[in-house]
Design a protein around this motif. Structure first.
Motif, PDB file in Angstrom:
ATOM      1  N   ALA A 161       0.811  -1.221   0.000  1.00 16.98           N
ATOM      2  CA  ALA A 161       0.000   0.000   0.000  1.00 16.98           C
ATOM      3  C   ALA A 161       0.842   1.268   0.000  1.00 16.98           C
ATOM      4  N   GLY A 162       2.140   1.134   0.261  1.00 10.86           N
ATOM      5  CA  GLY A 162       3.000   2.307   0.328  1.00 10.86           C
ATOM      6  C   GLY A 162       2.973   2.999   1.675  1.00 10.86           C
ATOM      7  N   LEU A 163       2.412   2.340   2.688  1.00 12.00           N
ATOM      8  CA  LEU A 163       2.352   2.930   4.026  1.00 12.00           C
ATOM      9  C   LEU A 163       3.672   2.773   4.770  1.00 12.00           C
ATOM     10  N   GLU A 164       4.500   1.842   4.318  1.00 15.29           N
ATOM     11  CA  GLU A 164       5.837   1.661   4.872  1.00 15.29           C
ATOM     12  C   GLU A 164       6.810   1.477   3.715  1.00 15.29           C
ATOM     13  N   PRO A 165       8.009   2.062   3.799  1.00 10.87           N
ATOM     14  CA  PRO A 165       8.995   1.868   2.729  1.00 10.87           C
ATOM     15  C   PRO A 165       9.765   0.569   2.943  1.00 10.87           C
ATOM     16  N   PRO A 166      10.086  -0.148   1.882  1.00 13.15           N
ATOM     17  CA  PRO A 166      10.910  -1.351   2.043  1.00 13.15           C
ATOM     18  C   PRO A 166      12.346  -0.972   2.395  1.00 13.15           C
ATOM     19  N   THR A 167      12.978  -1.765   3.232  1.00 15.66           N
ATOM     20  CA  THR A 167      14.376  -1.516   3.589  1.00 15.66           C
ATOM     21  C   THR A 167      15.323  -2.206   2.614  1.00 15.66           C
ATOM     22  N   ALA A 168      14.785  -3.114   1.826  1.00 20.05           N
ATOM     23  CA  ALA A 168      15.573  -3.792   0.792  1.00 20.05           C
ATOM     24  C   ALA A 168      14.611  -4.291  -0.272  1.00 20.05           C
ATOM     25  N   GLY A 169      15.122  -4.506  -1.478  1.00 16.05           N
ATOM     26  CA  GLY A 169      14.266  -4.967  -2.560  1.00 16.05           C
ATOM     27  C   GLY A 169      13.361  -3.857  -3.066  1.00 16.05           C
ATOM     28  N   ASP A 170      12.386  -4.215  -3.878  1.00 19.32           N
ATOM     29  CA  ASP A 170      11.474  -3.209  -4.404  1.00 19.32           C
ATOM     30  C   ASP A 170      10.095  -3.811  -4.626  1.00 19.32           C
ATOM     31  N   ILE A 171       9.124  -2.916  -4.780  1.00 18.50           N
ATOM     32  CA  ILE A 171       7.738  -3.296  -5.039  1.00 18.50           C
ATOM     33  C   ILE A 171       7.349  -2.695  -6.375  1.00 18.50           C
ATOM     34  N   GLN A 172       6.976  -3.523  -7.313  1.00 14.38           N
ATOM     35  CA  GLN A 172       6.628  -3.065  -8.651  1.00 14.38           C
ATOM     36  C   GLN A 172       5.117  -3.033  -8.805  1.00 14.38           C
ATOM     37  N   ARG A 173       4.617  -1.876  -9.240  1.00 12.05           N
ATOM     38  CA  ARG A 173       3.184  -1.708  -9.444  1.00 12.05           C
ATOM     39  C   ARG A 173       2.930  -1.247 -10.872  1.00 12.05           C
ATOM     40  N   GLN A 174       1.786  -1.619 -11.391  1.00  7.89           N
ATOM     41  CA  GLN A 174       1.364  -1.157 -12.706  1.00  7.89           C
ATOM     42  C   GLN A 174       1.200   0.358 -12.663  1.00  7.89           C
ATOM     43  N   ASN A 175       1.681   1.050 -13.694  1.00  8.07           N
ATOM     44  CA  ASN A 175       1.541   2.505 -13.741  1.00  8.07           C
ATOM     45  C   ASN A 175       0.073   2.906 -13.651  1.00  8.07           C
ATOM     46  N   GLY A 176      -0.205   3.873 -12.785  1.00 16.26           N
ATOM     47  CA  GLY A 176      -1.565   4.369 -12.644  1.00 16.26           C
ATOM     48  C   GLY A 176      -2.484   3.477 -11.835  1.00 16.26           C
ATOM     49  N   LEU A 177      -1.923   2.469 -11.176  1.00 19.47           N
ATOM     50  CA  LEU A 177      -2.744   1.552 -10.385  1.00 19.47           C
ATOM     51  C   LEU A 177      -3.442   2.303  -9.251  1.00 19.47           C
ATOM     52  N   VAL A 178      -4.765   2.156  -9.181  1.00 14.30           N
ATOM     53  CA  VAL A 178      -5.552   2.786  -8.118  1.00 14.30           C
ATOM     54  C   VAL A 178      -5.820   1.742  -7.039  1.00 14.30           C
ATOM     55  N   MET A 179      -5.360   2.027  -5.819  1.00 15.89           N
ATOM     56  CA  MET A 179      -5.534   1.117  -4.688  1.00 15.89           C
ATOM     57  C   MET A 179      -6.328   1.813  -3.588  1.00 15.89           C
ATOM     58  N   ARG A 180      -7.128   1.041  -2.899  1.00 20.56           N
ATOM     59  CA  ARG A 180      -7.788   1.525  -1.691  1.00 20.56           C
ATOM     60  C   ARG A 180      -7.732   0.415  -0.649  1.00 20.56           C
ATOM     61  N   MET A 181      -7.876   0.807   0.620  1.00 18.20           N
ATOM     62  CA  MET A 181      -7.639  -0.129   1.711  1.00 18.20           C
ATOM     63  C   MET A 181      -8.774  -0.077   2.726  1.00 18.20           C
ATOM     64  N   MET A 182      -9.162  -1.244   3.226  1.00 17.33           N
ATOM     65  CA  MET A 182     -10.088  -1.368   4.349  1.00 17.33           C
ATOM     66  C   MET A 182      -9.329  -1.939   5.537  1.00 17.33           C
ATOM     67  N   PHE A 183      -9.582  -1.357   6.719  1.00 23.52           N
ATOM     68  CA  PHE A 183      -8.908  -1.783   7.936  1.00 23.52           C
ATOM     69  C   PHE A 183      -9.892  -2.493   8.863  1.00 23.52           C
ATOM     70  N   GLN A 184      -9.359  -3.159   9.882  1.00 27.78           N
ATOM     71  CA  GLN A 184     -10.234  -3.767  10.886  1.00 27.78           C
ATOM     72  C   GLN A 184     -11.012  -2.685  11.619  1.00 27.78           C
ATOM     73  N   ASN A 185     -10.350  -1.569  11.901  1.00 28.33           N
ATOM     74  CA  ASN A 185     -11.023  -0.395  12.442  1.00 28.33           C
ATOM     75  C   ASN A 185     -11.608   0.378  11.265  1.00 28.33           C
ATOM     76  N   ASP A 186     -12.905   0.666  11.304  1.00 29.93           N
ATOM     77  CA  ASP A 186     -13.570   1.258  10.134  1.00 29.93           C
ATOM     78  C   ASP A 186     -13.069   2.658   9.789  1.00 29.93           C
ATOM     79  N   ARG A 187     -12.506   3.385  10.745  1.00 31.42           N
ATOM     80  CA  ARG A 187     -11.929   4.715  10.517  1.00 31.42           C
ATOM     81  C   ARG A 187     -12.921   5.699   9.901  1.00 31.42           C
ATOM     82  N   LEU A 188     -14.167   5.573  10.283  1.00 31.75           N
ATOM     83  CA  LEU A 188     -15.186   6.515   9.827  1.00 31.75           C
ATOM     84  C   LEU A 188     -15.085   7.813  10.621  1.00 31.75           C
ATOM     85  N   LEU A 189     -15.605   8.883  10.044  1.00 30.30           N
ATOM     86  CA  LEU A 189     -15.586  10.193  10.695  1.00 30.30           C
ATOM     87  C   LEU A 189     -16.946  10.414  11.352  1.00 30.30           C
TER      88      LEU A 189
END
Length: 202
Positions: A32-60
């Motif tokens: 998700a890009g919330l933490e940077p890797p300390t080694a290696g790399d993460i390859q994503r498709q250009n323009g990839l749209v990601m969204r995340m759901m957590f155990q905590n709903d994080r509603l306002l």
């Protein structure tokens, strides 16, 4: 994390399973890009749209349910899309209410609608059903799978529930002590096998 080599393909529902502290949520946060890797790399498709759901709903809590999905947008198209998503998750009659008035399962449905507003190609699920009772959890599994299919998503699910992974996923990877221990097919594995001839990595 050690020697992690993991591919996620378009149209695939992948589940990472393991004990708490094994590293599965760390993998998801790296993707998700919330933490940077300390080694290696993460390859994503250009323009990839990601969204995340957590155990905590994080509603306002100070926003209405509709505004939680639309982020208080004044764009009529976005507001209409938010209303359509509330209908899709069974909360059309709750749009003017507030999160505090919702049950745990309804809050997660609202969080799912919010995650879908951006029309993601990849939906990341960090144990979003872990706090729900068994019946509500099964209903949410059905809802997520229905939306996954209708919207042609790809998904990565983090869970410690082997039965949940087996029911929802094309492919299951067991994470143990920061490593990928082994891989197997879930109930949707027949679908995953059909994709092998047309896969492109994200």
């Amino acid at each position: 994390m050690h020697d992690i080599h993991l591919n996620l393909y378009p149209g695939e529902f992948l589940a990472l399973v393991g004990m708490s502290g094994g590293g599965k949520s760390t993998i998801l946060r790296l993707i998700a890009g919330l933490e940077p890797p300390t080694a290696g790399d993460i390859q994503r498709q250009n323009g990839l749209v990601m969204r995340m759901m957590f155990q905590n709903d994080r509603l306002l809590p100070w926003l209405t349910n509709l505004d939680n999905v639309s982020f208080r947008s004044h764009d009529p198209a976005i507001v209409q899309q938010a209303k359509s998503l509330l209908t899709a998750v069974g909360l059309a009659d709750k749009s003017d209410g507030y999160p505090v008035q919702l049950s745990g399962g309804q809050k997660q449905r609202l969080a799912l609608a919010r995650a879908l507003l951006a029309k993601p190609q990849l939906l990341l699920l960090d144990e979003p059903l872990g706090a729900l009772d068994a019946l509500t959890r099964q209903h949410m599994q059905d809802l997520i799978l229905d939306i996954f299919t209708k919207q042609h998503l790809s998904s990565l699910l983090i869970t410690h529930d082997v039965n949940e992974a087996a029911r929802m996923a094309d492919r299951i990877v067991v994470v143990k002590d920061g490593k990928l221990a082994y891989e197997t097919s879930g109930a949707r594995g027949h679908h995953q096998r059909k994709l092998r001839t047309q896969r492109r990595e994200f």
